[in-house]
Design a protein around this motif. Structure first.
Motif, short mmCIF file in Angstrom:
data_model
loop_
_atom_site.label_atom_id
_atom_site.label_comp_id
_atom_site.label_asym_id
_atom_site.label_seq_id
_atom_site.Cartn_x
_atom_site.Cartn_y
_atom_site.Cartn_z
N VAL A 6 -5.24 -47.67 -38.12
CA VAL A 6 -4.50 -47.93 -36.90
C VAL A 6 -3.49 -46.80 -36.81
O VAL A 6 -2.77 -46.52 -37.79
CB VAL A 6 -3.79 -49.29 -36.95
N LEU A 7 -3.45 -46.11 -35.69
CA LEU A 7 -2.52 -44.98 -35.52
C LEU A 7 -1.26 -45.43 -34.80
O LEU A 7 -1.32 -46.04 -33.74
CB LEU A 7 -3.20 -43.87 -34.71
N LEU A 8 -0.13 -45.12 -35.41
CA LEU A 8 1.17 -45.42 -34.83
C LEU A 8 1.86 -44.11 -34.46
O LEU A 8 1.61 -43.08 -35.09
CB LEU A 8 2.02 -46.20 -35.82
N ASP A 9 2.70 -44.15 -33.46
CA ASP A 9 3.41 -42.96 -32.99
C ASP A 9 4.87 -43.36 -32.77
O ASP A 9 5.22 -43.91 -31.73
CB ASP A 9 2.76 -42.47 -31.69
N CYS A 10 5.70 -43.11 -33.76
CA CYS A 10 7.09 -43.56 -33.76
C CYS A 10 8.03 -42.48 -33.25
O CYS A 10 7.81 -41.30 -33.49
CB CYS A 10 7.50 -43.94 -35.19
N PRO A 11 9.12 -42.86 -32.56
CA PRO A 11 10.08 -41.88 -32.06
C PRO A 11 10.90 -41.22 -33.17
O PRO A 11 11.44 -40.14 -32.97
CB PRO A 11 10.96 -42.68 -31.11
N SER A 12 11.02 -41.87 -34.32
CA SER A 12 11.69 -41.29 -35.48
C SER A 12 10.98 -41.85 -36.71
O SER A 12 10.15 -42.75 -36.60
CB SER A 12 13.19 -41.64 -35.50
N VAL A 13 11.29 -41.31 -37.88
CA VAL A 13 10.66 -41.81 -39.09
C VAL A 13 11.18 -43.23 -39.35
O VAL A 13 12.39 -43.43 -39.48
CB VAL A 13 10.97 -40.90 -40.30
N PRO A 14 10.29 -44.20 -39.38
CA PRO A 14 10.75 -45.58 -39.59
C PRO A 14 11.11 -45.83 -41.06
O PRO A 14 10.63 -45.14 -41.95
CB PRO A 14 9.54 -46.41 -39.20
N THR A 15 11.98 -46.82 -41.28
CA THR A 15 12.26 -47.26 -42.64
C THR A 15 11.36 -48.44 -43.00
O THR A 15 11.16 -48.72 -44.17
CB THR A 15 13.73 -47.66 -42.82
N SER A 16 10.83 -49.12 -41.97
CA SER A 16 9.85 -50.17 -42.22
C SER A 16 8.97 -50.35 -40.99
O SER A 16 9.34 -49.99 -39.86
CB SER A 16 10.53 -51.49 -42.59
N LEU A 17 7.80 -50.91 -41.23
CA LEU A 17 6.84 -51.23 -40.18
C LEU A 17 6.46 -52.69 -40.33
O LEU A 17 6.34 -53.20 -41.45
CB LEU A 17 5.58 -50.36 -40.31
N ALA A 18 6.26 -53.38 -39.21
CA ALA A 18 5.92 -54.79 -39.24
C ALA A 18 4.75 -55.07 -38.31
O ALA A 18 4.58 -54.39 -37.29
CB ALA A 18 7.13 -55.64 -38.83
N PHE A 19 3.97 -56.07 -38.66
CA PHE A 19 2.83 -56.49 -37.85
C PHE A 19 2.83 -58.00 -37.75
O PHE A 19 3.09 -58.70 -38.73
CB PHE A 19 1.51 -56.04 -38.47
N SER A 20 2.52 -58.51 -36.55
CA SER A 20 2.31 -59.94 -36.37
C SER A 20 1.28 -60.16 -35.29
O SER A 20 1.15 -59.38 -34.35
CB SER A 20 3.62 -60.66 -36.03
N PHE A 21 0.51 -61.23 -35.45
CA PHE A 21 -0.47 -61.60 -34.44
C PHE A 21 0.23 -62.31 -33.29
O PHE A 21 1.17 -63.09 -33.53
CB PHE A 21 -1.54 -62.53 -35.02
N PRO A 22 -0.20 -62.08 -32.04
CA PRO A 22 0.42 -62.78 -30.92
C PRO A 22 0.30 -64.31 -31.08
O PRO A 22 -0.70 -64.80 -31.57
CB PRO A 22 -0.39 -62.31 -29.70
N GLN A 23 1.32 -65.02 -30.70
CA GLN A 23 1.37 -66.48 -30.73
C GLN A 23 1.12 -67.06 -32.12
O GLN A 23 0.70 -68.21 -32.26
CB GLN A 23 0.36 -67.10 -29.74
#
Length: 121
Positions: free
Chosen positions: A92-109
């Motif tokens: 999965v490709l992410l494109d962040c505006p700055s270097v993140p300190t953490s990434l999170a994922f959750s399924f809708p609902q």
């Protein structure tokens, strides 16, 4: 799971997007009762479902862009949407505006979510 910086592989380079491209490699297997658990016949790990957090703890407004999605020459590496009782490995490709300190994922609902430090320590 592996989270690391990503460089475009498709020419021409489609520009910087948000600025910091990250590839999340996921190995996933769904159960045959997927529909009962999620209320859907498909599960997706698309970038729109991810969140990034900046060094100051603030949530980034977005971690997705068309530019990063379109800069891959071999789309077979991208994680597909999955149905019941399927296995797949992809990115999965992410494109962040700055270097993140953490990434999170959750399924809708869904009440469940996951968070990873970045870069991993």
């Amino acid at each position: 799971m592996e989270i690391k910086p990503f460089e475009c592989t498709r020419e021409p380079n489609f520009g910087p997007g948000n600025g910091h491209r990250i590839a999340v490699t996921i190995d996933v297997e769904t159960g045959k009762d997927l529909s009962e658990q999620t209320g859907s016949d498909l599960v997706s790990f698309n970038a729109e479902l991810w969140k990034g957090y900046a060094e100051d703890g603030k949530r980034m407004n977005t971690v997705s862009s068309d530019k990063v999605y379109n800069c891959v020459d071999d789309r077979s590496v991208l994680l597909p949407d999955l149905g019941p009782a399927e296995k797949a490995t992809g990115i999965v490709l992410l494109d962040c505006p700055s270097v993140p300190t953490s990434l999170a994922f959750s399924f809708p609902q869904q009440g469940n979510s996951w968070e990873w430090e970045y870069p991993a320590q």
